[in-house]
Design a protein around this motif. Structure first.
Motif, mmCIF file in Angstrom:
data_model
loop_
_atom_site.group_PDB
_atom_site.id
_atom_site.type_symbol
_atom_site.label_atom_id
_atom_site.label_comp_id
_atom_site.label_asym_id
_atom_site.label_seq_id
_atom_site.Cartn_x
_atom_site.Cartn_y
_atom_site.Cartn_z
ATOM 1 N N THR A 187 0.833 -1.207 0.000
ATOM 2 C CA THR A 187 0.000 0.000 0.000
ATOM 3 C C THR A 187 0.868 1.258 0.000
ATOM 4 O OG1 THR A 187 -1.801 -1.135 1.115
ATOM 5 C CG2 THR A 187 -1.763 1.251 1.298
ATOM 6 N N ASP A 241 -5.924 -1.136 -4.889
ATOM 7 C CA ASP A 241 -5.372 -1.707 -3.665
ATOM 8 C C ASP A 241 -6.353 -2.719 -3.090
ATOM 9 O OD1 ASP A 241 -3.999 -2.251 -1.387
ATOM 10 O OD2 ASP A 241 -3.731 -0.160 -0.763
ATOM 11 N N GLU A 242 -6.021 -3.984 -3.152
ATOM 12 C CA GLU A 242 -6.879 -5.071 -2.650
ATOM 13 C C GLU A 242 -8.320 -4.937 -3.129
ATOM 14 O OE1 GLU A 242 -5.223 -7.270 -0.888
ATOM 15 O OE2 GLU A 242 -3.742 -6.264 0.381
HETATM 16 MG MG LIG Z 1 -2.213 -2.668 2.140
#
Ligand SMILES: [Mg+2]
Ligand SMILES: Nc1ncnc2c1ncn2[C@@H]1O[C@H](COP(=O)(O)OP(=O)(O)OP(=O)(O)O)[C@@H](O)[C@H]1O
Lengths: 424, 232
Positions: free
Chosen positions: B50, B171-172
Motif C-alpha cells: 500500500t 489496492d486489494e
Molecule cells: Mg495494504
C-alpha cells in the motif's frame, strides 16, 4: 459542482438537519430578543415621551437650567404666538402646551380646617379640547380607577394612592396651595372628579392632572406655560428626526440671548433617556454578537462531528485529484447554504412570534406594582426594519465560522493521513 | 523503449517515524512499468504494498529516491500539480469501495468528471459508457445502499475508468468480495486493459487477482524480491 453539493445537502439529512435546526433556533432567538428589547425600550421611551418629555420640548433657557424643579416662574410667555409659529414652521408635528408644577393639596374638614395634606406634582394639559389628543396621550381612560374624567373647569384627577393616603373621595373639594408665576401665593379650590393609577410608583405617589385653563387661572399664567411638547409624526421616537427639528428651531433663535428666549431640547436630553436610546441601538449589536459566539461554538462542534463522518469522503476526493482548498471551500459553500436556509427559517419563526407579541403583548402590570422606573406594564415586541435581516448575521457568520473552525482540522491533516482513512 | 515507460521508481525508500526511531516500510525499490501493463505488487501483509501504491499515486511522498509518474518526478511536483495529475491521469480503486452514499450510481461515477469541468452532455456520455463497461447500465439511478458488494466495486471501477486515465491503481480490490464477484470484476478490468490500453497496477495477496496478472512483483520487507512476467 454547486448542484452536486446542494444535492448532497438535501439528501444527507445527518449533514444538514442538526446545523439547520441549531441555526434556525439561534436565529429565531436573535430576532425575538431584538424585537423584544427594542419593543420594551421603545415602549418605555414612548411612555416618557407622552407623559413628560415629548419627542422635542420647547422651554426657556432659564428653565432648562433647573428643569428638575419644574419652576413656573421661568415659563415661556406669549405661547399662543409661539405655538402658531411652531405649527406653521413644522406642520407635520403636533404641538401641545403643558404646565408642570408642584404644590400642596389640602383636604379640609366640615369646618374648613385641614384634615390632611400632602405635596403633589401636577400636570396641566389641554383636556377639554379633544383635538389636542392629550387625554389619549396620557391614556386617561385606561388609568382611571374611580370617578370620571374632568369635564368642566375646576375638576381634577388625583392619583389613587395619594387620594387614599389623604382620605380623599370622589367629588370632595380640595384646596391647592402653591406659588404663581410671579412668586405670589395662590389658594384655589378644586373638585376631585376621579382617581388614576399609572402603575408607576413615582407617579402614583402624588400626582394631579387638570385642564391647562384651570392651571393658568391658579398660577396667573395667561398666555404662558413652562413646556411646549412636540410630537413628530412617527409612532416611536426617532432621534435623527428630533435632532433635525431641534437644530432647525434653535438656529432661528441662536442670536437671542435672553434668559426667557425659547430653546428646543430633545427627548434624549431629558430624564437620562439618552442612555436608554444608545442602549437600544447597542443592544442589537450585542445580541447578535452573543448569538454569533454561542452558535459558532455549537456549530463548530456539530461541524467536527460531521467532519469526522466525512473523513472518508475527503480522502476520496483528494485521491480523485480535488485540491484541499477546493474541498475546504466547498464545505464552506455548504455551510453558507445551510446558514442561509436556517436563517430564513429562523427569521420566519422569530418574526411570526414577534408579530404575535407585538399584537398581544405580555401583561406584567400586576407584577410591576412597585416598579420605580418609567416602564410600561405591558411588554410588547416591536418589529423594526432591522429585525428582518439581523438574524442573518449570526445565522450565516456562525455557520460559516463553525465550519471553518471544524474544517481546519481536516485541512491541517496530511493528505496521506486522510487517504489512510479510506483504507481502514 | 523509454517513451512507453509510464511509471519509474528509483531507489525509493519510505520510512515512517515510530516511537523514538523510524520504521522502514520501503527499502530501495527500483521498478519500471510500461504503458498497458496489467501488473501487481504482491507480498505478505506489512510488506509495503500500500505504501508503494500511495507514493506512485502521489498521495504520499518518498523519504529517499523518487517516483516518476508520466514523466513527472514526485519530488518536483507541488501539491497542486500532484492533484492535477491525479485528477487527469490516475484512477483509484479501494478495498472498501468508498462510494458516496447519498449519491446515485450515476452521480458517483460522474464526480471525477465534475472536477475536470466537462459539460453535462460530455459527462453523461462518458458515465453511461463507463457503466456499460462494468455492466451496470440498469442501475444508473440506484443508491450504493441498494447494491451488492460486487456491484459497488463495479461502480468504483466505473468511477476510476470514466475519465479514461492512463493508470489505475487498485489496492486489494477483491478483499471484500466473494469468488464469483472477484472474477467478474477482474475480467472487467482485464478487458478494459485490453480495449483501452489502460495501465493497471494492483496491490494484493489474493490468489484470484494474482491469477489474472501479467506481471507479478513480489515485495518482502520493503524490497522487491522477485519480478516475473507471466505469459498466458
Ligand atoms: Mg495494504
Ligand atoms: N503512516 C504510517 N505510519 C507508520 N507506519 C506505517 C504507516 N503506514 C504504513 N506503516 C507501516 O509500514 C508497513 C507497510 O505498510 P503497508 O500498508 O504498505 O503494508 P501492506 O503491504 O499494504 O500490508 P497489507 O497487506 O496488510 O495491506 C507496515 O508495517 C505498516 O505498519
Amino acid at each position: 459542482m454547486i448542484k452536486f453539493i446542494i444535492k448532497g445537502l438535501l439528501r444527507d439529512k445527518h449533514r444538514s438537519r442538526l446545523p439547520l435546526i441549531v441555526v434556525a433556533i439561534g436565529v429565531m432567538l436573535t430576532v425575538l430578543m431584538t424585537t423584544w428589547i427594542t419593543g420594551v425600550l421603545g415602549d418605555s421611551i414612548n411612555l416618557n415621551a407622552k407623559l413628560s418629555t415629548g419627542h422635542v420640548k420647547v422651554i426657556t433657557k432659564a428653565y432648562r437650567e433647573s428643569m428638575d424643579q419644574i419652576p413656573v416662574d421661568l415659563s415661556l410667555t406669549g405661547t399662543k404666538a409661539l405655538i402658531t409659529e411652531l405649527k406653521k414652521d413644522y406642520p407635520s408635528a403636533s404641538w401641545v402646551e403643558r404646565i408642570q408644577f408642584g404644590g400642596l393639596l389640602d383636604l379640609p374638614d366640615e369646618n374648613g380646617e385641614t384634615k390632611s395634606q400632602g405635596p403633589f406634582a401636577g400636570i396641566a394639559v389641554d383636556l377639554f379640547n379633544p383635538s389636542s389628543g392629550e387625554a389619549e396621550r396620557l391614556n386617561l381612560n385606561r388609568i382611571l380607577v374611580n370617578g370620571r374624567l374632568p369635564s368642566a373647569s375646576g375638576e381634577i384627577l388625583v392619583s389613587h394612592s395619594f387620594a387614599e393616603k389623604l382620605g380623599i373621595s370622589i367629588n370632595d373639594r380640595v384646596t391647592f396651595i402653591g406659588t404663581t408665576m410671579y412668586g405670589g401665593m395662590t389658594i384655589v379650590n378644586f373638585t376631585v372628579a376621579g382617581t388614576i393609577r399609572y402603575g408607576i410608583t413615582a407617579l402614583d405617589r402624588g400626582s394631579v392632572i387638570m385642564d391647562i385653563s384651570d392651571a393658568r387661572n391658579a398660577l396667573e399664567m395667561e398666555d404662558a406655560c413652562n413646556e411646549i411638547l412636540g410630537f413628530t409624526d412617527v409612532e416611536y421616537y426617532d432621534d435623527s428626526k428630533a435632532s433635525e427639528l431641534m437644530e432647525s428651531f434653535n438656529d432661528s433663535y441662536a442670536s437671542d440671548n435672553d434668559q426667557f428666549a425659547p430653546v428646543m431640547i430633545r427627548l434624549r436630553d431629558q430624564n437620562d433617556l439618552g442612555g436608554l436610546i444608545d442602549m437600544m441601538s447597542g443592544v442589537v449589536g450585542i445580541v447578535s454578537f452573543v448569538f454569533i459566539l454561542v452558535l459558532s461554538v455549537v456549530l463548530w462542534n456539530a461541524g467536527l462531528i460531521g467532519g469526522l463522518r466525512r473523513y472518508g469522503e475527503v480522502g476520496l476526493r483528494l485521491a480523485m485529484g480535488e485540491e484541499k482548498g477546493h474541498i475546504y471551500r466547498s464545505m464552506i459553500a455548504e455551510s453558507l447554504a445551510i446558514g442561509t436556509a436556517g436563517s430564513v427559517i429562523g427569521i420566519a419563526l422569530g418574526l411570526s412570534l414577534s408579530y404575535l407579541l407585538q399584537q398581544k403583548g405580555l401583561d406584567f402590570s400586576s407584577a410591576m406594582q412597585n416598579a420605580t422606573m418609567l416602564m410600561p406594564g405591558v411588554f410588547r415586541t416591536r418589529i423594526t426594519p432591522e429585525a428582518w435581516y439581523i438574524g442573518f448575521i449570526p445565522g450565516i457568520i456562525a455557520t460559516v465560522l463553525g465550519t471553518m473552525l471544524a474544517g481546519i482540522g481536516i485541512y491541517k491533516r496530511q493528505t496521506a493521513r486522510l487517504f489512510k482513512e479510506l483504507q481502514s | 523503449m523509454k517513451n512507453t515507460e509510464i511509471i519509474s521508481v528509483n531507489s525509493l525508500t519510505k520510512r515512517f517515524p515510530m516511537g523514538l526511531g523510524e520504521f522502514t516500510a520501503l527499502n530501495g525499490i527500483d521498478l519500471t512499468i510500461t504503458k498497458g501493463e496489467f501488473s501487481g505488487v504482491v507480498g505478505p501483509s506489512g510488506s509495503g504494498k500500500t505504501t508503494l501504491l500511495n507514493i506512485i499515486g502521489l498521495l504520499d511522498n518518498p523519504t529517499d529516491g523518487d517516483a516518476v509518474i508520466l514523466g513527472s518526478s514526485s519530488r518536483a511536483l507541488s501539491v497542486r500539480e500532484a492533484a492535477i495529475l491525479r485528477r487527469k491521469h490516475l484512477g483509484f480503486i479501494f478495498q472498501t469501495y468508498n462510494l458516496l452514499p447519498v449519491y446515485t450510481v450515476f452521480e458517483n461515477a460522474e464526480f471525477p468528471l465534475l472536477l475536470l469541468k466537462m459539460t453535462a452532455g460530455e459527462r453523461k456520455r462518458a458515465v453511461l459508457d463507463a457503466l456499460e463497461w462494468v455492466g451496470l447500465s440498469d442501475k444508473v439511478g440506484s443508491k450504493p445502499a441498494q447494491l451488492s458488494g460486487g456491484e459497488c466495486q463495479r461502480v468504483a471501477i466505473a468511477r476510476a475508468m470514466v475519465k479514461r486515465p492512463e493508470i489505475v491503481l487498485a489496492d486489494e480490490p477483491t478483499a471484500n468480495l466473494d469468488a464469483e464477484n472477484s472474477h467478474h470484476i477482474l475480467r472487467t478490468m482485464l478487458k478494459l486493459n485490453e480495449d483501452l490500453k489502460t495501465t493497471f497496477l494492483f496491490a494484493t495477496h489474493d490468489d484470484k487477482v494474482i491469477s489474472y496478472l501479467k506481471r507479478k512483483i513480489t515485495l518482502i520487507d520493503g524490497k522487491v524480491s522477485r519480478d516475473e512476467t507471466i505469459i498466458r
